[in-house]
Design an enzyme around this catalytic site. Structure first.
Site, short mmCIF file in Angstrom:
data_model
loop_
_atom_site.label_atom_id
_atom_site.label_comp_id
_atom_site.label_asym_id
_atom_site.label_seq_id
_atom_site.Cartn_x
_atom_site.Cartn_y
_atom_site.Cartn_z
N SER A 1 0.87 -1.18 0.00
CA SER A 1 0.00 0.00 0.00
C SER A 1 0.91 1.23 0.00
CB SER A 1 -0.91 0.00 1.23
OG SER A 1 -1.66 -1.19 1.28
N LYS B 1 -6.70 2.13 -3.06
CA LYS B 1 -6.43 1.42 -1.81
C LYS B 1 -6.44 2.38 -0.62
CE LYS B 1 -4.87 -1.69 1.12
NZ LYS B 1 -5.74 -2.74 1.64
N LYS C 1 -0.60 4.86 8.50
CA LYS C 1 0.08 5.25 7.25
C LYS C 1 -0.94 5.36 6.11
CE LYS C 1 1.04 2.08 4.74
NZ LYS C 1 1.27 0.94 3.85
P1 NAD Z 1 4.72 -6.54 7.70
O1 NAD Z 1 5.33 -5.45 8.51
O2 NAD Z 1 4.17 -7.74 8.38
O3 NAD Z 1 5.79 -7.07 6.61
C1 NAD Z 1 6.68 -6.23 5.94
C2 NAD Z 1 7.93 -7.05 5.62
O4 NAD Z 1 8.84 -6.23 4.89
C3 NAD Z 1 8.67 -7.52 6.88
O5 NAD Z 1 8.90 -8.92 6.82
C4 NAD Z 1 9.98 -6.72 6.83
O6 NAD Z 1 11.09 -7.43 7.39
C5 NAD Z 1 10.14 -6.51 5.34
N1 NAD Z 1 11.03 -5.40 5.01
C6 NAD Z 1 11.00 -4.14 5.51
N2 NAD Z 1 11.98 -3.40 4.96
C7 NAD Z 1 12.61 -4.21 4.07
C8 NAD Z 1 13.70 -4.03 3.19
N3 NAD Z 1 14.34 -2.84 3.10
N4 NAD Z 1 14.11 -5.07 2.42
C9 NAD Z 1 13.49 -6.27 2.51
N5 NAD Z 1 12.43 -6.50 3.34
C10 NAD Z 1 12.02 -5.48 4.10
O7 NAD Z 1 3.62 -5.83 6.80
P2 NAD Z 1 2.33 -6.52 6.11
O8 NAD Z 1 1.21 -6.49 7.09
O9 NAD Z 1 2.72 -7.76 5.43
O10 NAD Z 1 1.99 -5.38 5.03
C11 NAD Z 1 2.78 -5.21 3.85
C12 NAD Z 1 2.08 -4.16 2.98
O11 NAD Z 1 0.77 -4.62 2.66
C13 NAD Z 1 1.91 -2.80 3.67
O12 NAD Z 1 2.03 -1.78 2.72
C14 NAD Z 1 0.47 -2.88 4.22
O13 NAD Z 1 -0.08 -1.58 4.39
C15 NAD Z 1 -0.21 -3.70 3.14
N6 NAD Z 1 -1.38 -4.52 3.55
C16 NAD Z 1 -1.39 -5.21 4.74
C17 NAD Z 1 -2.51 -5.98 5.06
C18 NAD Z 1 -2.59 -6.79 6.35
O14 NAD Z 1 -3.70 -7.26 6.70
N7 NAD Z 1 -1.51 -7.02 7.07
C19 NAD Z 1 -3.60 -6.05 4.18
C20 NAD Z 1 -3.54 -5.35 2.97
C21 NAD Z 1 -2.42 -4.58 2.66
#
Ligand code: NAD
Length: 291
Positions: free
Chosen positions: A92, A168, A237
């Protein structure tokens, strides 16, 4: 088709696992090196190593800023991608940043598509996410169809590059506002002496019904488990991205501005290690605040 997948958190991990289970050739990477064992031979030590020879690179990272950093900054993933590759940003991210990133990648012969997802962790595991896709045409959509179909149950083309991220952010701002309103309604009802479960049943069968009420409130707020799997920081965010669009366009949208202020305040109070369903605790903490 060779795929690189960067970002294996709450959402990215089940999405990548579905692609591997679907028979795609996938190399994965995450900043959390503790995930290496779980992915065995699919693990790549760096984003650039994952990207080498990939036809499609998928990002599922916290913010658009981190996506840029992984692709064109220290991660150098875009430098390792062959010309003609496609990057699909499922994170997102901020829509304007996506448009700028698309231009920078295009200069290297790489196409950027934004395809943020909706549905949360349970639907990610089932491959039934809704994908709002920007920046494709029919030819590209057909080429990416097998990949998108493995992680999504509904693929909605929404317009040019950035349109997916804009859609989104707007959807999430509405969800945040709805969650806040429903938590306030339940707190009001509880103080009046209504049973919360009974009140929620009424709401979920009346005009106050919402997806948030039927899932997050029912499954995580009422039982106070607060474990939906989506961070309060990420929701804040997302609301900020929608409010940023509002500011950029110079609009007066008081509910959006108020929702953003409330979620920022909740984040400051509850901290980053908090599920977004815990917004309910923030509401309950302030029921006695002076007007
Ligand atoms: P999360 O924090 O669980 O996962 C993010 C991952 O990115 C982590 O494993 C972290 O180690 C990795 N990361 C961060 N910086 C990095 C880098 N420089 N290089 C490599 N890896 C890196 O987040 P999430 O809940 O999986 O969400 C991910 C995206 O999806 C976000 O933008 C969020 O807004 C969106 N989203 C989340 C959900 C949900 O229900 N969790 C639903 C829809 C959309």
């Amino acid at each position: 088709m060779r795929i690189a997948f960067i970002g294996l958190g709450m959402m990215g991990r089940p999405m990548a696992e579905r692609l591997i289970a679907g028979g795609f050739s996938v190399r994965v990477n995450d900043a959390d090196l503790g995930l290496a064992d779980a992915f065995g031979p699919a693990w790549a030590g760096t984003p650039a190593e994952a990207a080498r020879e990939a036809e499609v690179l998928i990002t599922m990272l916290p913010t658009g800023g981190i996506v840029r950093e992984v692709l064109l900054g220290t991660g150098e993933a875009a430098l390792a991608l062959p010309s003609g590759a496609v990057v699909i940003d499922c994170s997102s991210s901020e829509a304007a940043g996506t448009v700028a990133l698309g231009a920078d990648l295009a200069a290297r012969g790489i196409t950027l598509v934004d395809a943020p997802v909706s549905g949360g962790v349970p639907l990610a595991r089932e491959g039934k996410l809704t994908l709002m896709v920007g920046g494709t045409d029919d030819t590209l959509l057909a080429r990416l169809g097998p990949i998108l179909g493995q992680i999504g149950g509904r693929i909605v083309p929404v317009g040019p590059l950035g349109a997916g991220h804009a859609a989104k952010a707007i959807n999430m701002a509405i969800a945040a506002c709805t969650l806040a309103a429903t938590c306030e309604g339940l707190a009001l009802g509880a103080r009046f002496g209504l049973d919360p479960a009974t009140l929620l049943e009424v709401i979920n069968n009346s005009t106050g019904r919402s997806a948030v009420g039927e899932t997050v409130i029912r499954n995580h707020v009422l039982p106070r488990t607060y474990a939906q799997g989506f961070a309060l920081a990420l929701m804040t965010k997302d609301v900020g991205l929608a409010d940023g669009m509002r500011g950029y366009l110079g609009l007066h949208l008081p509910l959006l501005e108020a929702t953003h202020a409330q979620w920022r305040d909740a984040l400051a109070e509850l901290g980053t290690a908090t599920d977004f369903s815990e917004y309910n605790r923030y509401v309950e903490n302030h029921l006695e605040d002076p007007a």
